[in-house]
Design a protein around this motif. Structure first.
Motif, PDB file in Angstrom:
ATOM      1  N   ASP A  90       0.834  -1.203   0.000  1.00 34.02           N
ATOM      2  CA  ASP A  90       0.000   0.000   0.000  1.00 34.02           C
ATOM      3  C   ASP A  90       0.866   1.250   0.000  1.00 34.02           C
ATOM      4  O   ASP A  90       2.093   1.177   0.072  1.00 34.02           O
ATOM      5  CB  ASP A  90      -0.980  -0.008   1.177  1.00 34.02           C
ATOM      6  CG  ASP A  90      -0.290  -0.074   2.534  1.00 34.02           C
ATOM      7  OD1 ASP A  90       0.765   0.568   2.717  1.00 34.02           O
ATOM      8  OD2 ASP A  90      -0.815  -0.767   3.426  1.00 34.02           O
ATOM      9  N   TRP A  91       0.197   2.399  -0.106  1.00 39.19           N
ATOM     10  CA  TRP A  91       0.899   3.684  -0.201  1.00 39.19           C
ATOM     11  C   TRP A  91       1.732   3.993   1.034  1.00 39.19           C
ATOM     12  O   TRP A  91       2.836   4.544   0.913  1.00 39.19           O
ATOM     13  CB  TRP A  91      -0.108   4.817  -0.444  1.00 39.19           C
ATOM     14  CG  TRP A  91      -0.802   4.740  -1.759  1.00 39.19           C
ATOM     15  CD1 TRP A  91      -2.120   4.419  -1.971  1.00 39.19           C
ATOM     16  CD2 TRP A  91      -0.239   4.962  -3.047  1.00 39.19           C
ATOM     17  NE1 TRP A  91      -2.393   4.436  -3.322  1.00 39.19           N
ATOM     18  CE2 TRP A  91      -1.258   4.761  -4.010  1.00 39.19           C
ATOM     19  CE3 TRP A  91       1.037   5.291  -3.496  1.00 39.19           C
ATOM     20  CZ2 TRP A  91      -1.043   4.906  -5.372  1.00 39.19           C
ATOM     21  CZ3 TRP A  91       1.249   5.444  -4.857  1.00 39.19           C
ATOM     22  CH2 TRP A  91       0.221   5.246  -5.777  1.00 39.19           C
ATOM     23  N   ASP A  92       1.219   3.687   2.227  1.00 40.84           N
ATOM     24  CA  ASP A  92       1.971   3.978   3.454  1.00 40.84           C
ATOM     25  C   ASP A  92       3.289   3.213   3.482  1.00 40.84           C
ATOM     26  O   ASP A  92       4.331   3.773   3.832  1.00 40.84           O
ATOM     27  CB  ASP A  92       1.146   3.630   4.699  1.00 40.84           C
ATOM     28  CG  ASP A  92      -0.012   4.582   4.919  1.00 40.84           C
ATOM     29  OD1 ASP A  92       0.042   5.724   4.408  1.00 40.84           O
ATOM     30  OD2 ASP A  92      -0.973   4.186   5.599  1.00 40.84           O
ATOM     31  N   SER A  95       5.679   4.651   0.907  1.00 43.74           N
ATOM     32  CA  SER A  95       6.259   5.900   1.396  1.00 43.74           C
ATOM     33  C   SER A  95       7.371   5.630   2.417  1.00 43.74           C
ATOM     34  O   SER A  95       8.441   6.248   2.358  1.00 43.74           O
ATOM     35  CB  SER A  95       5.172   6.775   2.020  1.00 43.74           C
ATOM     36  OG  SER A  95       5.729   7.948   2.557  1.00 43.74           O
ATOM     37  N   LEU A 111       4.425  -0.385  -6.069  1.00 41.67           N
ATOM     38  CA  LEU A 111       3.255  -1.027  -5.486  1.00 41.67           C
ATOM     39  C   LEU A 111       3.049  -2.369  -6.176  1.00 41.67           C
ATOM     40  O   LEU A 111       3.140  -2.466  -7.407  1.00 41.67           O
ATOM     41  CB  LEU A 111       1.999  -0.171  -5.685  1.00 41.67           C
ATOM     42  CG  LEU A 111       1.880   1.097  -4.850  1.00 41.67           C
ATOM     43  CD1 LEU A 111       0.710   1.924  -5.343  1.00 41.67           C
ATOM     44  CD2 LEU A 111       1.726   0.753  -3.377  1.00 41.67           C
ATOM     45  N   THR A 123      -3.947  -0.703  -4.350  1.00 43.74           N
ATOM     46  CA  THR A 123      -3.257  -1.297  -3.207  1.00 43.74           C
ATOM     47  C   THR A 123      -3.975  -2.552  -2.716  1.00 43.74           C
ATOM     48  O   THR A 123      -5.136  -2.790  -3.040  1.00 43.74           O
ATOM     49  CB  THR A 123      -3.188  -0.302  -2.023  1.00 43.74           C
ATOM     50  OG1 THR A 123      -4.498  -0.024  -1.561  1.00 43.74           O
ATOM     51  CG2 THR A 123      -2.469   0.987  -2.426  1.00 43.74           C
TER      52      THR A 123
END
Length: 163
Positions: A90-92, A95, A111, A123
Motif C-alpha cells: 500500500d501507499w503507506d 512511502s 506497489l 493497493t
C-alpha cells in the motif's frame, strides 16, 4: 542471474507472507526456481520474530498455501541493495520504503498492484483489523498481481538464458 523479489507490508504477518507464498508457488510451477527468489518483510517492527497471523494462515491454507512456518522480519538496509524488486502492499508502506531507500535504488520500489491484470485497485488493503473476507480479498489481489510479476521475471530469466 537470479531475480530477487521482496514483498513488503507493515508487520509482515498477513499480506506480504501471503504474497511470498503465492508468488513462490507460481515461480516453482513455471520452472523458474533457479532464476527467481522471493522473500517478505515489514516496514515496522511490530511483529518481528512472530509467525503469520492465524487468519492469514487459515485463508492461505484454504487455497493450498502453507505460511505456517513464516517468521516476521523487518526490512533491513541491505535489502535495498540485494533485491531487484521491492513491492509494497500500500501507499503507506511504499512511502516508508522511499524514505529508507538509498539514492540510486528508488527504481526498485513499486506497489505490488501495479502488476495486477484483473483488479484495478491500487493497493492491497490491510486485513489485520477486519474479518475473514479481508484476508480472502487480499489473497485474490495478491494472486492477480503476482501473475503479472511472474511475467516480468519470466522475461528476465529468458533474457539471461539467451545471453
Amino acid at each position: 542471474m537470479m531475480t530477487k523479489v521482496l514483498f513488503v507490508s507493515m508487520g509482515n504477518v498477513c499480506r506480504s507472507p501471503s504474497a511470498q507464498a503465492v508468488f513462490q508457488r507460481m515461480v516453482d510451477e513455471a520452472g523458474l526456481s533457479d532464476f527467481v527468489r522471493a522473500d517478505s518483510a515489514g516496514t515496522h517492527a511490530f511483529h518481528i520474530g512472530e509467525g503469520a497471523d492465524a487468519r492469514a494462515t487459515a485463508a492461505a491454507r484454504k487455497r493450498g498455501f502453507d505460511i505456517s512456518s513464516h517468521v516476521a522480519r523487518q526490512v533491513r538496509p541491505e535489502d535495498f541493495q540485494e533485491f531487484d524488486l521491492i513491492l509494497a502492499m500500500d501507499w503507506d508502506n511504499l512511502s516508508t520504503l522511499q524514505h529508507q531507500c538509498p539514492r540510486g535504488l528508488q527504481h526498485k520500489l513499486m506497489l505490488l498492484m501495479r502488476f495486477a491484470n484483473e483488479y484495478e485497485e491500487a493497493t492491497v488493503a490491510d486485513p489485520y483489523y477486519g474479518g475473514p473476507d479481508g484476508f480472502n480479498k487480499a489473497l485474490d489481489y495478491v494472486a492477480d498481481a503476482c501473475q503479472g510479476v511472474l511475467e516480468l521475471v519470466r522475461k528476465r530469466a529468458t533474457q539471461y538464458q539467451a545471453a
